[in-house]
Design a protein around this motif. Structure first.
Motif, PDB file in Angstrom:
ATOM      1  N   ARG A 125       0.839  -1.197   0.000  1.00  0.00           N
ATOM      2  CA  ARG A 125       0.000   0.000   0.000  1.00  0.00           C
ATOM      3  C   ARG A 125       0.877   1.251   0.000  1.00  0.00           C
ATOM      4  O   ARG A 125       0.631   2.198  -0.723  1.00  0.00           O
ATOM      5  N   ALA A 126       1.938   1.218   0.831  1.00  0.00           N
ATOM      6  CA  ALA A 126       2.835   2.381   0.901  1.00  0.00           C
ATOM      7  C   ALA A 126       3.599   2.551  -0.412  1.00  0.00           C
ATOM      8  O   ALA A 126       3.742   3.667  -0.923  1.00  0.00           O
ATOM      9  N   ARG A 180       8.093  12.695   0.817  1.00  0.00           N
ATOM     10  CA  ARG A 180       7.585  11.339   0.991  1.00  0.00           C
ATOM     11  C   ARG A 180       8.689  10.310   0.691  1.00  0.00           C
ATOM     12  O   ARG A 180       8.838   9.310   1.387  1.00  0.00           O
ATOM     13  N   ALA A 181       9.457  10.566  -0.361  1.00  0.00           N
ATOM     14  CA  ALA A 181      10.503   9.623  -0.764  1.00  0.00           C
ATOM     15  C   ALA A 181      11.504   9.407   0.374  1.00  0.00           C
ATOM     16  O   ALA A 181      11.857   8.275   0.697  1.00  0.00           O
ATOM     17  N   ALA A 226       0.046  -3.535  -8.883  1.00  0.00           N
ATOM     18  CA  ALA A 226       1.233  -3.304  -9.722  1.00  0.00           C
ATOM     19  C   ALA A 226       2.513  -3.587  -8.937  1.00  0.00           C
ATOM     20  O   ALA A 226       3.499  -4.091  -9.484  1.00  0.00           O
ATOM     21  N   VAL A 227       2.501  -3.279  -7.642  1.00  0.00           N
ATOM     22  CA  VAL A 227       3.674  -3.561  -6.804  1.00  0.00           C
ATOM     23  C   VAL A 227       3.895  -5.077  -6.726  1.00  0.00           C
ATOM     24  O   VAL A 227       5.029  -5.563  -6.848  1.00  0.00           O
ATOM     25  N   CYS A 276      -2.967  13.587  -2.463  1.00  0.00           N
ATOM     26  CA  CYS A 276      -2.279  13.153  -1.240  1.00  0.00           C
ATOM     27  C   CYS A 276      -3.280  12.733  -0.169  1.00  0.00           C
ATOM     28  O   CYS A 276      -2.982  11.889   0.674  1.00  0.00           O
ATOM     29  N   LEU A 277      -4.464  13.353  -0.189  1.00  0.00           N
ATOM     30  CA  LEU A 277      -5.434  13.093   0.873  1.00  0.00           C
ATOM     31  C   LEU A 277      -5.828  11.620   0.942  1.00  0.00           C
ATOM     32  O   LEU A 277      -6.193  11.112   1.998  1.00  0.00           O
ATOM     33  N   SER A 278      -5.757  10.932  -0.184  1.00  0.00           N
ATOM     34  CA  SER A 278      -6.119   9.510  -0.152  1.00  0.00           C
ATOM     35  C   SER A 278      -4.893   8.618  -0.222  1.00  0.00           C
ATOM     36  O   SER A 278      -5.015   7.417  -0.414  1.00  0.00           O
ATOM     37  N   ALA A 279      -3.706   9.208  -0.109  1.00  0.00           N
ATOM     38  CA  ALA A 279      -2.525   8.371  -0.307  1.00  0.00           C
ATOM     39  C   ALA A 279      -1.403   8.553   0.706  1.00  0.00           C
ATOM     40  O   ALA A 279      -0.509   7.721   0.770  1.00  0.00           O
TER      41      ALA A 279
END
Ligand code: SF4
Length: 377
Positions: A31-32, A45-46, A202-203, A302-305
């Motif tokens: 998920r992350a 974030r990275a 995809a991950v 960003c709000l959903s991630a």
């Protein structure tokens, strides 16, 4: 230039410093990793993800707690639905894979469902690879791997990932299965939720491709990871499973690019002031300064991630950054970075008139003034 091993050790040391003394690294999950694709350009974030910082704890320490996480009720309902989909040796799940993705193959009967139990994530990853090799050695059969474990190298350390299921088709190809508890209404679901599921899948696909590359020398034909995954959800408002094949090629490409970029977190770390630390134990003021020392590219997505969304949104609004209006608007505005710049350009007080964005803003301002004048007449 130091040899690669020394550089790797130095980077790990630097990332541990950024996390804070004795703060354990938070393992990256699918998920992350998938969420990285939602905001590809964010250095903040990275570096936080690369250093294994617990962003939920960080957001709370900054005074902007994240609104992430599923309720206990939703978790229980999701688990019950998954158990139903996988009941009877995964008969219904395999039927859906056959129906949606591989109708030309023999219908699944007597599929193998190997036991993947092992100790620790490394043991489970090895066990999964063993069973995938075993399946490749028996072409013509269906195999269901229930909660396999896969490893993906992220910034020099392995992230362990657990898809809901992986199905091996009779032709030796592999399909990732995602089971979600949001409903499929009349065959379609909330696009935002489907998009998040596709990024997560995809991950898994990328991690499976690494296994396929390793097995390519041992099996013939070489394993192939399908780029259409199976999304299984409750049908309408019932508890009956329904499925949809989802093409994840785009999400796979974006995530692969992002992961390659994550391996360069060393470059971001090098730009941070000496002594920067993101430990949630630090006073809020110090922590805020540390977080603000890394550039961020806030966008409404960003709000959903991302767990830091409320913090970054507040900062973005404070500075009047146009990124808070969304990427499409941002892209239209060219070099105008703040709302103040945009208004000044529209009023003719600033900006290059030959700049297409400035010209469009001035034209829009004239049209608005004409419309207002006409309305007042
Ligand atoms: S919320 Fe902040 S840190 Fe997270 S991706 Fe968006 S801008 Fe980056």
């Amino acid at each position: 230039m130091p040899p690669p091993r020394t550089r790797g050790t130095a980077l790990r040391h630097r990332l541990a410093e950024l996390r804070g003394p004795d703060v354990p690294a938070k393992a990256l999950d699918a998920r992350a990793l998938a969420a990285l694709a939602a905001n590809p350009g964010c250095a903040r974030r990275a570096i936080l993800d690369g250093a294994g910082v617990n962003k939920t704890a960080l957001a709370s320490a900054l005074g902007s707690p994240s609104a992430f996480g599923q309720s206990q009720f939703a978790l229980t309902r999701g688990n019950a639905f998954e158990a139903k989909v996988k009941a009877d040796g995964g008969a219904e799940l395999l039927r859906l894979v056959h129906e949606k993705l591989d109708r030309s193959a023999e219908p699944p009967a007597d599929a193998r469902v190997p036991d993947l139990t092992a100790t620790g994530p490394q043991g489970r990853t090895a066990r999964t690879a063993l069973e995938l090799r075993e399946a490749a050695a028996h072409p013509g059969a269906w195999t269901l791997l229930d909660h396999p474990m896969l490893a993906l190298d992220v910034a020099g350390s392995p992230a362990f990932l657990e898809p809901d299921a992986v199905v091996v088709h009779p032709d030796g190809s592999w399909t990732v299965v995602e089971i979600k508890s949001f409903p499929l209404l009349d065959g379609s679901a909330d696009p935002a939720k489907v998009g998040a599921a596709a990024r997560q899948a995809a991950v898994y696909v990328l991690a499976l491709e690494e296994v396929a590359v390793r097995l390519a020398h041992e099996t013939a034909p070489a394993p192939r990871v399908r780029h259409r995954i199976l999304l299984v959800c409750p049908k309408d408002f019932s508890n009956l499973p329904a499925a949809s094949a989802v093409d994840i090629r785009k999400q796979r490409a974006v995530t692969a690019r992002q992961l390659a970029r994550l391996t360069r977190i060393e470059d971001i770390a090098d730009t941070l002031p000496e002594g920067t630390c993101f430990s949630p134990e630090l006073p809020a003021e110090e922590l805020t300064a540390a977080v603000e020392s890394v550039p961020a590219t806030y966008a409404p997505e960003c709000l959903s991630a991302c767990e830091l969304a409320f913090h970054c949104r507040a900062r973005s609004r404070e500075t009047g950054a146009v990124t808070s209006l969304g990427r499409p608007v941002r892209a239209e505005l060219g070099g105008l970075a703040t709302v103040e710049d945009v208004l000044a350009a529209a009023r003719g007080e600033a900006g290059d008139p030959d700049d297409p964005a400035v010209a469009a803003l001035r034209r829009a301002a004239v049209l608005r003034a004409e419309a207002l004048e006409a309305a007042c007449r």
